[in-house]
Design a protein around this motif. Structure first.
Motif, PDB file in Angstrom:
ATOM      1  N   LEU A  59      12.857  -0.422   6.065  1.00  0.00           N
ATOM      2  CA  LEU A  59      12.122   0.395   5.107  1.00  0.00           C
ATOM      3  C   LEU A  59      10.846  -0.353   4.727  1.00  0.00           C
ATOM      4  O   LEU A  59      10.902  -1.417   4.109  1.00  0.00           O
ATOM      5  CB  LEU A  59      12.975   0.653   3.859  1.00  0.00           C
ATOM      6  CG  LEU A  59      14.171   1.563   4.061  1.00  0.00           C
ATOM      7  CD1 LEU A  59      15.116   1.481   2.874  1.00  0.00           C
ATOM      8  CD2 LEU A  59      13.709   2.993   4.263  1.00  0.00           C
ATOM      9  N   TYR A  60       9.710   0.200   5.104  1.00  0.00           N
ATOM     10  CA  TYR A  60       8.419  -0.440   4.867  1.00  0.00           C
ATOM     11  C   TYR A  60       7.830   0.001   3.531  1.00  0.00           C
ATOM     12  O   TYR A  60       7.948   1.157   3.141  1.00  0.00           O
ATOM     13  CB  TYR A  60       7.431  -0.083   5.973  1.00  0.00           C
ATOM     14  CG  TYR A  60       7.619  -0.860   7.250  1.00  0.00           C
ATOM     15  CD1 TYR A  60       6.678  -1.791   7.650  1.00  0.00           C
ATOM     16  CD2 TYR A  60       8.721  -0.654   8.064  1.00  0.00           C
ATOM     17  CE1 TYR A  60       6.833  -2.511   8.834  1.00  0.00           C
ATOM     18  CE2 TYR A  60       8.888  -1.355   9.245  1.00  0.00           C
ATOM     19  CZ  TYR A  60       7.936  -2.277   9.617  1.00  0.00           C
ATOM     20  OH  TYR A  60       8.095  -2.990  10.784  1.00  0.00           O
ATOM     21  N   TRP A  61       7.155  -0.954   2.878  1.00  0.00           N
ATOM     22  CA  TRP A  61       6.478  -0.681   1.611  1.00  0.00           C
ATOM     23  C   TRP A  61       5.215  -1.520   1.552  1.00  0.00           C
ATOM     24  O   TRP A  61       5.254  -2.733   1.782  1.00  0.00           O
ATOM     25  CB  TRP A  61       7.416  -1.019   0.454  1.00  0.00           C
ATOM     26  CG  TRP A  61       6.849  -0.816  -0.903  1.00  0.00           C
ATOM     27  CD1 TRP A  61       6.257   0.315  -1.391  1.00  0.00           C
ATOM     28  CD2 TRP A  61       6.851  -1.750  -1.979  1.00  0.00           C
ATOM     29  NE1 TRP A  61       5.888   0.128  -2.697  1.00  0.00           N
ATOM     30  CE2 TRP A  61       6.245  -1.139  -3.078  1.00  0.00           C
ATOM     31  CE3 TRP A  61       7.297  -3.058  -2.113  1.00  0.00           C
ATOM     32  CZ2 TRP A  61       6.080  -1.779  -4.297  1.00  0.00           C
ATOM     33  CZ3 TRP A  61       7.141  -3.690  -3.326  1.00  0.00           C
ATOM     34  CH2 TRP A  61       6.540  -3.056  -4.402  1.00  0.00           C
ATOM     35  N   VAL A  62       4.084  -0.883   1.267  1.00  0.00           N
ATOM     36  CA  VAL A  62       2.802  -1.580   1.162  1.00  0.00           C
ATOM     37  C   VAL A  62       2.304  -1.451  -0.270  1.00  0.00           C
ATOM     38  O   VAL A  62       2.304  -0.357  -0.841  1.00  0.00           O
ATOM     39  CB  VAL A  62       1.763  -0.991   2.150  1.00  0.00           C
ATOM     40  CG1 VAL A  62       0.431  -1.694   2.008  1.00  0.00           C
ATOM     41  CG2 VAL A  62       2.273  -1.090   3.573  1.00  0.00           C
ATOM     42  N   LEU A  63       1.885  -2.577  -0.831  1.00  0.00           N
ATOM     43  CA  LEU A  63       1.448  -2.638  -2.229  1.00  0.00           C
ATOM     44  C   LEU A  63       0.112  -3.360  -2.294  1.00  0.00           C
ATOM     45  O   LEU A  63      -0.032  -4.456  -1.752  1.00  0.00           O
ATOM     46  CB  LEU A  63       2.494  -3.384  -3.055  1.00  0.00           C
ATOM     47  CG  LEU A  63       2.165  -3.682  -4.503  1.00  0.00           C
ATOM     48  CD1 LEU A  63       2.174  -2.389  -5.314  1.00  0.00           C
ATOM     49  CD2 LEU A  63       3.155  -4.664  -5.079  1.00  0.00           C
ATOM     50  N   GLU A  64      -0.865  -2.755  -2.941  1.00  0.00           N
ATOM     51  CA  GLU A  64      -2.155  -3.395  -3.180  1.00  0.00           C
ATOM     52  C   GLU A  64      -2.218  -3.742  -4.665  1.00  0.00           C
ATOM     53  O   GLU A  64      -1.939  -2.900  -5.522  1.00  0.00           O
ATOM     54  CB  GLU A  64      -3.284  -2.441  -2.797  1.00  0.00           C
ATOM     55  CG  GLU A  64      -4.646  -3.079  -2.810  1.00  0.00           C
ATOM     56  CD  GLU A  64      -5.749  -2.127  -2.349  1.00  0.00           C
ATOM     57  OE1 GLU A  64      -6.901  -2.358  -2.745  1.00  0.00           O
ATOM     58  OE2 GLU A  64      -5.443  -1.171  -1.608  1.00  0.00           O
ATOM     59  N   TYR A  65      -2.580  -4.992  -4.962  1.00  0.00           N
ATOM     60  CA  TYR A  65      -2.586  -5.440  -6.359  1.00  0.00           C
ATOM     61  C   TYR A  65      -3.626  -6.531  -6.586  1.00  0.00           C
ATOM     62  O   TYR A  65      -4.146  -7.122  -5.653  1.00  0.00           O
ATOM     63  CB  TYR A  65      -1.200  -5.942  -6.770  1.00  0.00           C
ATOM     64  CG  TYR A  65      -0.741  -7.188  -6.058  1.00  0.00           C
ATOM     65  CD1 TYR A  65      -0.866  -8.439  -6.653  1.00  0.00           C
ATOM     66  CD2 TYR A  65      -0.167  -7.124  -4.792  1.00  0.00           C
ATOM     67  CE1 TYR A  65      -0.445  -9.586  -5.994  1.00  0.00           C
ATOM     68  CE2 TYR A  65       0.260  -8.257  -4.139  1.00  0.00           C
ATOM     69  CZ  TYR A  65       0.116  -9.487  -4.748  1.00  0.00           C
ATOM     70  OH  TYR A  65       0.523 -10.622  -4.092  1.00  0.00           O
ATOM     71  N   ASN A  66      -3.934  -6.755  -7.861  1.00  0.00           N
ATOM     72  CA  ASN A  66      -4.814  -7.841  -8.295  1.00  0.00           C
ATOM     73  C   ASN A  66      -3.975  -8.824  -9.079  1.00  0.00           C
ATOM     74  O   ASN A  66      -3.154  -8.425  -9.909  1.00  0.00           O
ATOM     75  CB  ASN A  66      -5.931  -7.328  -9.207  1.00  0.00           C
ATOM     76  CG  ASN A  66      -6.793  -6.284  -8.549  1.00  0.00           C
ATOM     77  OD1 ASN A  66      -7.021  -6.342  -7.362  1.00  0.00           O
ATOM     78  ND2 ASN A  66      -7.254  -5.328  -9.322  1.00  0.00           N
ATOM     79  N   ALA A  67      -4.180 -10.120  -8.831  1.00  0.00           N
ATOM     80  CA  ALA A  67      -3.417 -11.145  -9.545  1.00  0.00           C
ATOM     81  C   ALA A  67      -4.138 -12.486  -9.420  1.00  0.00           C
ATOM     82  O   ALA A  67      -4.954 -12.676  -8.513  1.00  0.00           O
ATOM     83  CB  ALA A  67      -2.005 -11.263  -8.976  1.00  0.00           C
ATOM     84  N   PRO A  68      -3.821 -13.430 -10.315  1.00  0.00           N
ATOM     85  CA  PRO A  68      -4.360 -14.779 -10.161  1.00  0.00           C
ATOM     86  C   PRO A  68      -3.818 -15.414  -8.880  1.00  0.00           C
ATOM     87  O   PRO A  68      -2.720 -15.088  -8.431  1.00  0.00           O
ATOM     88  CB  PRO A  68      -3.837 -15.524 -11.391  1.00  0.00           C
ATOM     89  CG  PRO A  68      -3.342 -14.484 -12.329  1.00  0.00           C
ATOM     90  CD  PRO A  68      -3.029 -13.271 -11.525  1.00  0.00           C
ATOM     91  N   SER A  69      -4.572 -16.317  -8.288  1.00  0.00           N
ATOM     92  CA  SER A  69      -4.169 -16.916  -7.015  1.00  0.00           C
ATOM     93  C   SER A  69      -2.885 -17.728  -7.127  1.00  0.00           C
ATOM     94  O   SER A  69      -2.132 -17.849  -6.176  1.00  0.00           O
ATOM     95  CB  SER A  69      -5.297 -17.777  -6.451  1.00  0.00           C
ATOM     96  OG  SER A  69      -5.632 -18.782  -7.370  1.00  0.00           O
ATOM     97  N   SER A  70      -2.615 -18.284  -8.294  1.00  0.00           N
ATOM     98  CA  SER A  70      -1.399 -19.084  -8.469  1.00  0.00           C
ATOM     99  C   SER A  70      -0.137 -18.222  -8.537  1.00  0.00           C
ATOM    100  O   SER A  70       0.971 -18.729  -8.387  1.00  0.00           O
ATOM    101  CB  SER A  70      -1.510 -19.917  -9.746  1.00  0.00           C
ATOM    102  OG  SER A  70      -1.665 -19.059 -10.867  1.00  0.00           O
ATOM    103  N   PHE A  71      -0.291 -16.924  -8.733  1.00  0.00           N
ATOM    104  CA  PHE A  71       0.848 -16.033  -8.917  1.00  0.00           C
ATOM    105  C   PHE A  71       1.631 -15.791  -7.628  1.00  0.00           C
ATOM    106  O   PHE A  71       2.850 -15.587  -7.657  1.00  0.00           O
ATOM    107  CB  PHE A  71       0.365 -14.691  -9.488  1.00  0.00           C
ATOM    108  CG  PHE A  71       1.411 -13.623  -9.464  1.00  0.00           C
ATOM    109  CD1 PHE A  71       2.485 -13.668 -10.321  1.00  0.00           C
ATOM    110  CD2 PHE A  71       1.326 -12.593  -8.546  1.00  0.00           C
ATOM    111  CE1 PHE A  71       3.461 -12.691 -10.273  1.00  0.00           C
ATOM    112  CE2 PHE A  71       2.300 -11.623  -8.503  1.00  0.00           C
ATOM    113  CZ  PHE A  71       3.364 -11.664  -9.370  1.00  0.00           C
TER     114      PHE A  71
END
Length: 118
Positions: A59-71
């Motif tokens: 089951l494939y899932w693609v997520l686009e997100y913004n986050a700090p690099s350390s996360f």
């Protein structure tokens, strides 16, 4: 804040409800740790190129997100701990990829179609 795309392949034995619960778990984890969800796209059941843990589909899932690099390291640990995750892959998106994804979602021609046709 950096732009990222995450592709996760879940085990195919999950029910539709379990698949949605797993997605919710990771989106909540991202937002609780200072990230922001841009877009989520569940692809559903697809064939794998090669068997993973004796399974030929996932089951494939693609997520686009913004986050700090350390996360991402924290998210990686959560993905590795989840027994329903077969594979995952992070991709850092530059400004052109973010722009392309936005145009693709809104239905605006991306320019690639014109190059293929002409």
């Amino acid at each position: 804040m950096n732009n990222y795309e995450l592709m996760v392949i879940f085990t195919p034995v999950l029910s539709e409800e379990d698949f949605k619960t797993a997605q919710k778990k990771f989106t909540t984890f991202i937002t609780d740790n200072g990230g922001q969800i841009v877009h989520t796209n569940p692809w559903g059941l697809k064939s794998l190129a090669y068997p993973i843990q004796k399974k030929t589909t996932g089951l494939y899932w693609v997520l686009e997100y913004n986050a700090p690099s350390s996360f991402n390291e924290q998210l990686k640990i959560q993905l590795l701990r989840d027994e329903n995750v077969l594979r995952h892959m992070f991709t850092v998106l530059d400004k052109y990829a973010v722009e392309y994804n936005g145009r693709k979602r809104s239905g605006v021609p991306t320019g690639v179609e014109k190059a293929v046709e002409g």
